[in-house]
Design an enzyme around this catalytic site. Structure first.
Site, PDB file in Angstrom:
ATOM      1  N   LYS A 279       0.845  -1.191   0.000  1.00  0.00           N
ATOM      2  CA  LYS A 279       0.000   0.000   0.000  1.00  0.00           C
ATOM      3  C   LYS A 279       0.888   1.251   0.000  1.00  0.00           C
ATOM      4  CE  LYS A 279      -4.352   1.209   2.288  1.00  0.00           C
ATOM      5  NZ  LYS A 279      -5.225   0.885   3.421  1.00  0.00           N
ATOM      6  N   GLU A 364     -19.510  -6.443  10.292  1.00  0.00           N
ATOM      7  CA  GLU A 364     -20.401  -5.706  11.175  1.00  0.00           C
ATOM      8  C   GLU A 364     -21.459  -6.593  11.829  1.00  0.00           C
ATOM      9  OE1 GLU A 364     -18.600  -2.880   8.261  1.00  0.00           O
ATOM     10  OE2 GLU A 364     -19.669  -4.797   8.077  1.00  0.00           O
ATOM     11  N   ARG A 392     -25.774  -2.675   7.546  1.00  0.00           N
ATOM     12  CA  ARG A 392     -25.498  -4.066   7.198  1.00  0.00           C
ATOM     13  C   ARG A 392     -25.880  -5.019   8.333  1.00  0.00           C
ATOM     14  NH1 ARG A 392     -19.584  -4.302   4.544  1.00  0.00           N
ATOM     15  NH2 ARG A 392     -20.670  -5.596   3.037  1.00  0.00           N
TER      16      ARG A 392
END
Length: 624
Positions: A279, A364, A392
């Protein structure tokens, strides 16, 4: 060179040197552009070679590329004819995520993680059923998003098919923060296994030509021989599901990426390609950053990576401070995050109480139900999460937490209008959804003082879910009440026996004060008020509006299904005869723009609200 690339087909004639130069130019463009506009910088710097390889091996849009989350799609945009990044994430400019209206090469606009494998599974099965066996569905998913349960549901389903699905795991060891859990340990074992390095060393000694070595290595894998894989690591995690595994691949070596993707494409069935990337690759400030500040940035100085303007004291920081203080006072308080420890403000708490923070990964639903379990075990869990992501887990809030009377506190960061991240990031649905949950209480603080108080009130409730919602960005000055009526707090009064009440929820309280001033300037008596705990209907509401002809509610949630509607019903049931006017977010997907632009377009600014009230007052028979 980038100006010569107007479509993916333009990549086919480039040689190795030209591709290397193009990759370097793309990184320069990304740093220069994103530093001016803000956006997701680190994820895109890490996938330059991978995206080049994808577009050289696969034929988009015939082959479908599905980017999980989509914050790593900037390179994809550049290679598909969208090179004007000057308006990135601004109204009228490029979206920060894939967007179908921009290009036929974009498929999935939802920027919530862990969905790409299900999309690819459905697309590939559709291709099979329609006899289109000459095309692939390619899902590009990060190791962070692979922690989501939905991704594993899809893996289980895909492995039982012969559909042409290519799963590219972009493994950089991070989501917002280092990836956690058993999956992370397993992938890390593959990355760091000394046998892999030994094998690479043997290959360099044995094959003087690098291309020949890569060809040998990937043919070994794809033809099912165990030699290479045995040297790297024991492969069971994916192959036991019935998936062909290729990797690990150096994601910054374009030849290696293309070889692996070509083998996966030609296998003509489910294949998982494990690609190792870094990254922030190629940008020193991002490569040297351990806090992952470059995942998403505001405007920065490209040379240093430092912000152009220092961040103002924000809502998240207020919560972070109060969470730490409450944690020092109460040993039963624990924090939960879904792979966003720092963005939601739990980092300081985790540094002082590392055993009292649970990072569940991008999961979640698991976070909410495990919170119910923590409550049953005698603790008080605090799940800090972006408001849009709690959507969600609505079923878990309803049936695992509320049904069982579990004392769980939900801290909803970035509630309301967030703006530039686009339709799937606006936290505008929470109040309309959560007000239907029996026993649940919702707080919408208006300033730092009420946020601190609301949080302490919330964690004092041990037999029901509590929700505290607050917006993105800096927190304004405190708005003290001039008097209280039950749980209603009067912020400003103009004249006696108010004919108009302007009620602002949460951050819209300041808008209510300003709108009331404008209405009063036209000669009307008016009161501006709010409540910190907004659901159930606050005590004192009916009394406050009892003599009003008009009541206006302002909220940064849905206008036609929000708490203003709930308050109006309660007043009417108490035989209140006032006319009610509700101002909020329209029931539609809001395209990316600044928060101020969306507020204005939705008629949520003080001037628009005052004008709407004055128009009605002028039409009323009793108007003065």
């Amino acid at each position: 060179m980038l100006e010569r690339i107007t479509s993916p087909q333009d990549l086919q004639g480039l040689d190795s040197q030209e591709l290397t130069e193009l990759a370097a130019e793309i990184r320069e463009v990304l740093v220069d552009s994103v530093s001016r506009t803000g956006g997701h910088l680190g994820p895109n710097l890490g996938v330059v070679e991978l995206t080049l390889g994808l577009h050289r091996v696969f034929e988009s849009p015939k082959d479908t590329l599905v980017f999980d989350t989509g914050h790593q799609s900037y390179v994809h945009k550049l290679l598909t004819g969208r090179q004007d990044f000057s308006g990135l994430r601004s109204r009228g400019g490029l979206a920060g995520y894939p967007q179908r209206s921009e290009s036929e090469h974009d498929v999935v606009e939802n920027s919530h993680a862990s969905t790409s494998l299900s999309w690819a599974a459905g697309i590939a099965r559709g291709n099979t059923l329609r006899g289109q066996t000459d095309r692939s569905a390619v899902a590009i998913i990060g190791d962070g998003a692979l922690t989501g349960g939905m991704a594993w549901e899809a893996l289980n389903s895909i492995s039982a098919t012969n559909d042409r699905v290519v799963i590219v795991v972009n493994d950089n060891g991070r989501s917002y923060a280092p990836t956690i859990g058993g999956l992370a340990r397993r992938l890390d074992g593959i990355r760091t296994d000394p046998r892999y390095e030994q094998f690479l060393g043997w290959g360099k000694r044995t094959f003087k030509d690098r291309g020949a070595f890569r060809t040998f290595a990937y043919k070994t894998v794809m033809h099912g021989k165990r030699a290479l894989k045995g040297l790297i690591t024991e492969q069971g995690m994916f192959e036991d599901l019935g998936l062909k595994y290729v990797g690990p691949v150096d994601g910054h070596d374009l030849e290696q990426v293309e070889a692996a993707l070509t083998h996966a494409r030609d296998f003509r069935g489910p294949v998982l390609v494990h690609v190792l990337t870094e990254k922030g690759r190629g940008y020193s400030p991002a490569e040297e950053d351990v806090a992952d500040r470059f995942h998403a940035v505001g405007k920065i100085h490209p040379e240093t990576g430092l912000p152009v303007q220092p961040s103002r004291f924000g809502w998240t920081k207020v919560f972070a401070e109060e969470m730490l203080q409450v944690g020092r006072e109460r040993e039963d308080v624990v924090g939960i995050t879904a792979a966003m420890l720092a963005p939601v403000g739990l980092q300081p708490f985790a540094e002082e109480f590392p055993d009292r923070v649970i990072d569940v990964g991008i999961a979640e639903q698991h976070a909410v139900t495990s919170a119910a379990g923590l409550s049953f075990a005698g603790l008080h869990p605090v799940f800090a999460v972006y408001a849009t992501f709690l959507n969600r887990a609505f079923d878990q809030v309803l049936l695992d937490v509320a049904l069982h009377g579990a004392g769980v506190t939900f801290m909803l960061d970035r509630a309301g209008i967030t703006g530039d991240d686009g339709p799937s990031h606006n936290g505008m649905w929470d109040m309309a959804l959560l007000r239907h949950v029996p026993g649940l209480q919702i707080a919408a603080p208006r300033d730092a003082a009420t946020l601190r108080a609301a949080f302490r009130d919330a964690v004092a409730v041990d037999d029901a879910p509590t929700v505290v919602r607050y917006p993105k960005g800096p927190v304004g000055d405190d708005l003290p009440a001039v008097r209280v009526v039950g749980a209603m707090e009067v912020l400003a009064e103009h004249g006696e026996s108010a004919r108009v009440a302007v009620l602002g929820l949460g951050p819209m309280a300041s808008t209510a004060v300003e709108a009331a001033e404008k209405i009063a300037a036209d000669g009307h008596s008016v009161v501006a008020a709010t409540a910190t705990w907004v659901h159930p209907v606050p005590e004192g509401l009916v009394e406050l509006v009892s003599e009003c002809d008009w009541v206006v509610t302002i909220e940064d949630g849905l206008a036609d299904a929000g708490l203003g509607q709930e308050w109006a019903v309660a007043a009417r049931e108490a035989r209140n005869s006032a006319e009610w006017l509700h101002r909020g977010v329209p029931r539609e997907f809001l395209q990316h723009a600044s928060r101020a632009q969306i507020v204005e377009a939705s008629g949520l600014d003080a001037s628009a609200i005052a004008d709407a009230v004055l128009e009605r007052l002028s039409d009323a028979p009793s108007a003065s």
